[in-house]
Design a protein around this motif. Structure first.
Motif, short mmCIF file in Angstrom:
data_model
loop_
_atom_site.label_atom_id
_atom_site.label_comp_id
_atom_site.label_asym_id
_atom_site.label_seq_id
_atom_site.Cartn_x
_atom_site.Cartn_y
_atom_site.Cartn_z
N GLU A 183 0.82 -1.21 0.00
CA GLU A 183 0.00 0.00 0.00
C GLU A 183 0.86 1.26 0.00
O GLU A 183 0.45 2.30 -0.52
N THR A 240 -1.21 6.06 1.05
CA THR A 240 -1.84 5.68 -0.21
C THR A 240 -0.80 5.81 -1.33
O THR A 240 0.28 6.39 -1.14
N ARG A 241 -1.13 5.25 -2.49
CA ARG A 241 -0.19 5.32 -3.61
C ARG A 241 0.08 6.77 -4.00
O ARG A 241 1.21 7.14 -4.30
N ARG A 242 -0.96 7.61 -3.99
CA ARG A 242 -0.77 9.02 -4.37
C ARG A 242 0.09 9.74 -3.34
O ARG A 242 0.96 10.54 -3.70
N GLU A 243 -0.15 9.46 -2.06
CA GLU A 243 0.66 10.08 -1.01
C GLU A 243 2.12 9.66 -1.13
O GLU A 243 3.03 10.46 -0.90
N HIS A 273 -2.35 16.41 0.35
CA HIS A 273 -1.69 15.10 0.45
C HIS A 273 -0.55 15.15 1.47
O HIS A 273 -0.37 14.22 2.28
#
Length: 300
Positions: A183, A240-243, A273
């Protein structure tokens, strides 16, 4: 028997009802299966200690150990956990069906059984189990291991190579740590100063299961080493992937506007983020977050 279709597959039938045993034995033998028979859970265990079947047709309710107990016994040993178990039961209530699947069964048929249905389900599960096993063995031959994680981050299955790699890691809850690493977008997990796990997510492998490909290897020489404590902290943060992407560019010295341009979002979104990243990592400044990320990536 005349007209039998050779399959080279072995089926263990476990049932205390003689009429059911005879009926199924005749039908399966006619289809070319080699049939083993057990009249209770104790006999079933003895048969499986001597010969490994390709599938088990298992009565749910028997004298002595129940079919659910026998299924759990089968699934607790990695050497036989791959064998598909199909329950045969007159218990069609939802709690009993749920218990069968929870014990490790892949399917069930309600008594009185219909032979055409049994044959169709049996052929499908034997074929799927064999293909899956061959794929996993081929992966192990290539020197990499396979792990299946369920929806709760628990290890549902692991190949021999993966089992050895994770044993060397010494983690008390490897499934949860692997899920957190995935994750967080981590491709490597430090085992110690000399070894690391290389991690790759292969995607969905079934009902709410994720397949991972991993390999234990020596850490690269000639490059800066990542900090195991920092890796653990980042994995536990469950970004998260974006973070993770935002943090990665922050560690490379990019401004919020630079990150926004690179990732195709607004500077305001980047800032939001980063607020989440700071909170999850327990840091208060951009410098602290960047330093932590740099230690994980092994950069100076």
């Amino acid at each position: 028997m005349t007209g039998a279709k050779p399959t080279n597959n072995v089926v263990l039938i476990v049932d205390d009802a003689p009429e059911t045993l005879q009926f199924l034995c005749d039908a399966l033998a006619h289809e070319g299966y080699t049939v083993l028979v057990a009249r209770d859970g104790i006999e079933a265990r003895a048969r499986m200690e001597l010969a490994m079947p390709d599938a088990v047709l298992l009565d749910a309710v028997m004298p002595g150990p129940s079919g659910f107990d026998v299924c759990r016994w089968i699934k607790q040993d990695p050497t036989r956990a791959h064998v598909p178990v199909i329950f045969m039961t007159g218990l069609s209530d939802t709690p009993h069906i749920v218990e069968g699947f929870a014990a490790g069964g892949v399917d069930y048929v309600v008594k009185p059984v219909r032979i055409a249905e049994v044959l169709a389900r049996l052929a499908t599960h034997v074929r799927n189990a064999r293909v899956s096993r061959l794929a996993r063995e081929a992966t192990d031959i290539a020197g990499k291991g396979v792990v299946l994680l369920d929806g709760q981050g628990r290890i549902a299955w692991q190949s021999p190579v993966a089992q050895r790699a994770l044993a060397g890691w010494g983690e008390t809850d490897p499934g949860a740590r692997l899920q957190a690493a995935c994750e967080a977008g981590l491709g490597r997990i430090a085992i110690d100063d000399e070894q690391e796990l290389t991690l790759r997510v292969l995607g969905s492998a079934g009902l709410n299961e994720t397949m991972l490909l991993l390999e234990a290897s020596a850490r690269s020489r000639g490059t800066s080493r990542s900090d195991p404590a920092a890796q653990s902290r980042l994995a536990d943060a469950a970004l998260t992937r974006r973070e993770t992407e935002v943090l990665s560019w922050l560690a490379k010295g990019k401004t919020n506007r630079d990150i926004a341009d690179i990732l195709g979002m607004s500077p305001r979104t980047v800032n939001k983020h980063l607020e989440h990243v700071f909170e999850k990592l327990g840091v208060e400044t951009r410098a602290a977050a960047a330093a932590l990320a740099s230690r994980v990536m092994g950069e100076d």
